[in-house]
Scaffold this motif. Sequence first.
Motif, short mmCIF file in Angstrom:
data_model
loop_
_atom_site.label_atom_id
_atom_site.label_comp_id
_atom_site.label_asym_id
_atom_site.label_seq_id
_atom_site.Cartn_x
_atom_site.Cartn_y
_atom_site.Cartn_z
N GLU A 151 0.84 -1.21 0.00
CA GLU A 151 0.00 0.00 0.00
C GLU A 151 0.87 1.26 0.00
N GLU A 160 -5.00 4.56 -1.00
CA GLU A 160 -3.86 3.66 -0.76
C GLU A 160 -3.16 4.07 0.55
N TRP A 190 -6.12 -8.23 -0.60
CA TRP A 190 -7.17 -7.87 0.36
C TRP A 190 -8.16 -8.99 0.53
#
Length: 247
Positions: free
Chosen positions: A97, A133, A197
């Motif tokens: 991220e 992000e 995720w």
Amino acid sequence: MEKTSVEMSSKNRTGIGMSPVDSQRMIDAAQAAPPSSSGDESALAKLDSVYIREAEPVGSVPPPGTLKGMAQATLQKLTGKHPEVLVDKLGERLAFERTGTRLYDYLINKCETASEAGSPISVDTLKRFRREEAQHFKLVAKALESLGADPTTQTPGADVSAVASSGVLQIMSDPRTSIDQSLEAILTAELVDHAGWELLIRLTSEMGLDDMANDFRTALTEEDDHLMQVRQWHEQSTLSHAGVSAI
Ligand SMILES: [Fe+2]
Ligand SMILES: [Fe+2]
């Protein structure tokens, strides 16, 4: 300035067809000099196996610095399980991220510098993705802390995924790459991001960490949007450049 991803030019001499005479001489030379030793690729695979058996793992996950921060209920849920696997995957997501915000920084700058007339890409949307992000990075850091783990640790998963995505970063930071080429690179990242995720949600749900899984579902909804939008822009832009569909 407009930067097109593909142009036709005779400067490209990489194909063998550019010089039939020389290419025939090259083929003749290759056939005239067969390998000097016998055997095939199986010897190399055998040697590789020796290294694979002897190699140490890429890294390890440190024991939690403090259990004080971990709620009693969380501690109970993780008893008998292997929270280090979750910490490893969280460390991987955290690193990804963080890199994701950099990828969007590069793309935003590229779009603002080399914008194309009629481009479907919205810089405001890219800025939102960049913000999201960064928020995901903070969300994962918080999750790691709730498990008593140190978010500044480089976990083995983080290490491996950084190597895997290093090519994406190279493409994004290369001043010669077009917006189309950058979009394709970011699509690679978003596909992995999305799968990452989904895996974290499955993992935390199975471990009974329902609050964490719920937080992660919010992030996945945003990642759904990133993936769908990047894919759509890439497709629209390529079709438009190919002259088969107007934006
Ligand atoms: Fe992400
Ligand atoms: Fe994303």
